[in-house]
Design an enzyme around this catalytic site. Structure first.
Site, short mmCIF file in Angstrom:
data_model
loop_
_atom_site.label_atom_id
_atom_site.label_comp_id
_atom_site.label_asym_id
_atom_site.label_seq_id
_atom_site.Cartn_x
_atom_site.Cartn_y
_atom_site.Cartn_z
N CYS A 1 -2.08 5.02 11.21
CA CYS A 1 -1.64 6.37 10.82
C CYS A 1 -2.36 6.76 9.54
CB CYS A 1 -0.13 6.43 10.66
SG CYS A 1 0.52 5.20 9.53
N ASP B 1 8.67 -8.43 9.78
CA ASP B 1 8.54 -7.40 8.75
C ASP B 1 8.74 -8.09 7.40
OD1 ASP B 1 8.73 -4.04 8.96
OD2 ASP B 1 9.24 -4.90 7.01
N SER B 2 8.12 -7.53 6.35
CA SER B 2 8.27 -8.15 5.04
C SER B 2 9.51 -7.62 4.31
CB SER B 2 7.02 -7.89 4.20
OG SER B 2 6.78 -6.50 4.13
N1 SAH Z 1 6.93 0.24 14.05
C1 SAH Z 1 7.98 0.80 13.23
C2 SAH Z 1 7.45 1.47 11.97
C3 SAH Z 1 6.60 0.58 11.09
S1 SAH Z 1 6.55 1.07 9.42
C4 SAH Z 1 8.85 1.73 14.08
O1 SAH Z 1 8.50 2.02 15.23
O2 SAH Z 1 9.89 2.18 13.60
C5 SAH Z 1 5.72 -0.21 8.63
C6 SAH Z 1 6.56 -1.43 8.31
O3 SAH Z 1 5.66 -2.42 7.83
C7 SAH Z 1 7.62 -1.28 7.24
O4 SAH Z 1 8.86 -1.66 7.75
C8 SAH Z 1 7.21 -2.24 6.11
O5 SAH Z 1 8.30 -2.93 5.54
C9 SAH Z 1 6.33 -3.22 6.86
N2 SAH Z 1 5.27 -3.91 6.10
C10 SAH Z 1 4.37 -3.38 5.23
N3 SAH Z 1 3.49 -4.31 4.84
C11 SAH Z 1 3.81 -5.47 5.48
C12 SAH Z 1 3.26 -6.78 5.50
N4 SAH Z 1 2.16 -7.09 4.82
N5 SAH Z 1 3.85 -7.70 6.29
C13 SAH Z 1 4.96 -7.38 7.01
N6 SAH Z 1 5.51 -6.17 7.03
C14 SAH Z 1 4.96 -5.21 6.27
#
Ligand code: SAH
Length: 396
Positions: A340, A249-250
């Protein structure tokens, strides 16, 4: 009550009980309603059609509360709608036991612009439309009555409020913060829920069933969880006996919560988990460059296309991550891929994933189409784009 008069022929959508009235369907407004007031929607010939919440600043000019033109929209109305939504959740055995549960799912529960998620004894309310915003006190009373919960927190800080001309609002509506940090148990795994600073209302309840499926599939598999947020999929994969789980995650704070969640679950083998702060697009390329392979890959990105206007750029982003997903899969490996985005239909998403498999040089099939659980009901005649879409694919 003010009247919203539709242009000739524009009553057709309403006849199909689609609850949105776009600006382009409106001929004129008779009366001077304020934002959020209830207006009567009438056809060009004067026939009453519905009662709706007035959103003067939004392209969706009104959202229907009721298609019964005799029904009065008052406190009792919200009491009935909220009670019905809560009872609907009790119909399904898999929902009765959940500590984390969506109680109100907007349009699909007949409450446009109203989201309510329950985490144990705390309900988090999110209001995203002018009409909903107006009925806050009635909704609080109705939720308290229907659930008996001790605390209600408002998290109305979603960007979409801006389209309605509403400012962000957050704070306690009932009770106050519990002295112990809030957490829920989801399918035997304890997860912290940060209702104040977490995403949405604090947790992605819509992936509950799919996280459980991950647990079933993960046994013995080297797993890669992209966009892991607080680690929901990662922890279920560990619970299912994954040989290793790499989570990306970023967001530093999201990863800190994920690590904390792992610590909350001593039954899981923490030595198999690695959290990596990185941009998924770059990291997938890097992993490919290093010749890494995974047996189970989860791609659950944020909303790349909030509306149709962003669809093209979003489609490229989905394509990119899915191409890398397929390239990184070991033979017989499984890919769980989600969208989504309101701007990408289920069919379009499937095309994108299919193209990605071909670009990656893989033959793949869909083992299952994945959706949100039953506490996120889908309104008939509503754009399916608004809902979670996912595919479980297996590559040769
Ligand atoms: N799968 C998770 C929800 C994902 S929400 C669950 O089940 O709870 C989307 C996530 O993507 C967020 O935490 C956000 O920080 C991350 N994110 C957004 N853009 C990103 C990128 N380019 N690289 C890595 N993480 C990213």
């Amino acid at each position: 009550m003010a009247q919203l008069v539709l242009l000739p022929g524009k009553e057709r959508q309403l006849a199909r009980h689609h609850p949105w009235i776009f600006a382009a369907a409106v001929d004129r407004l008779e009366g001077r309603p304020r934002a959020g007031d209830t207006v009567e929607v009438v056809a060009a010939n004067g026939r009453p059609l519905a009662k709706a919440g007035w959103s003067p600043e939004s392209k969706i000019r009104a959202r229907v509360w009721t298609f019964d033109t005799q029904e009065i929209v008052d406190d009792a109305f919200f009491k009935r709608r909220v009670q019905a939504a809560v009872e609907r959740r009790l119909l399904l055995p898999e929902l009765c036991e959940q500590e984390g549960l969506r109680l109100l799912h907007g349009e699909s529960d007949g409450l446009p612009g109203v989201i309510a998620d329950r985490y144990g004894d705390t309900v988090v309310l999110q209001l995203t439309a002018a009409g909903a915003d107006k009925w806050r006190p009635a909704l609080v009373r109705a939720l308290q009555r229907a659930t008996g919960c001790a605390r209600i927190y408002e998290r109305s800080d979603s960007d979409v409020r801006r389209l309605e001309g509403l400012l962000p609002v957050a704070g306690w509506l009932l009770g106050e913060a519990s002295p112990t940090p809030l957490s829920i148990v989801e399918n035997d795994v304890r997860m912290r829920v940060d209702i104040v600073a977490g995403h949405k209302t604090g947790f992605y309840l819509d992936q509950r069933d799919n996280r459980l499926l991950t647990r079933v599939l993960a046994s013995g598999r080297r797993t890669l969880n992209c966009f892991c947020y607080s680690g929901g999929f990662s922890l279920q994969a560990l619970a299912g006996g994954a040989s290793e789980v790499l989570s990306i995650d970023s967001s530093g704070p999201a990863l800190a919560t994920a690590a904390e969640n792992l610590a909350l679950n001593p039954q899981l083998d923490a030595s198999r988990a690695e959290w990596r702060e990185a941009d998924v697009f770059n990291e997938l390329r890097r992993l490919k460059g290093k010749g890494e392979r995974f047996d189970l890959i989860i791609l659950d990105p944020p909303k790349f296309a909030p509306s149709a206007a962003h669809a093209e750029r979003a489609a490229r982003a989905y394509r990119d991550i899915n191409v890398f997903g397929f390239r990184l899969l070991s033979p017989g490996g499984l890919l769980m891929s989600y969208s989504c985005s309101g701007g990408i239909s289920r069919e379009h998403f499937q095309e994108i994933v299919a193209d990605a498999a071909i670009s990656a040089g893989r033959e793949a099939r869909i083992l299952r189409r994945l959706t949100a659980p039953a506490d996120h009901p889908v309104r008939l005649n509503f754009s399916e784009g608004e809902y979670l879409k996912g595919l479980l694919c297996q590559a040769d």
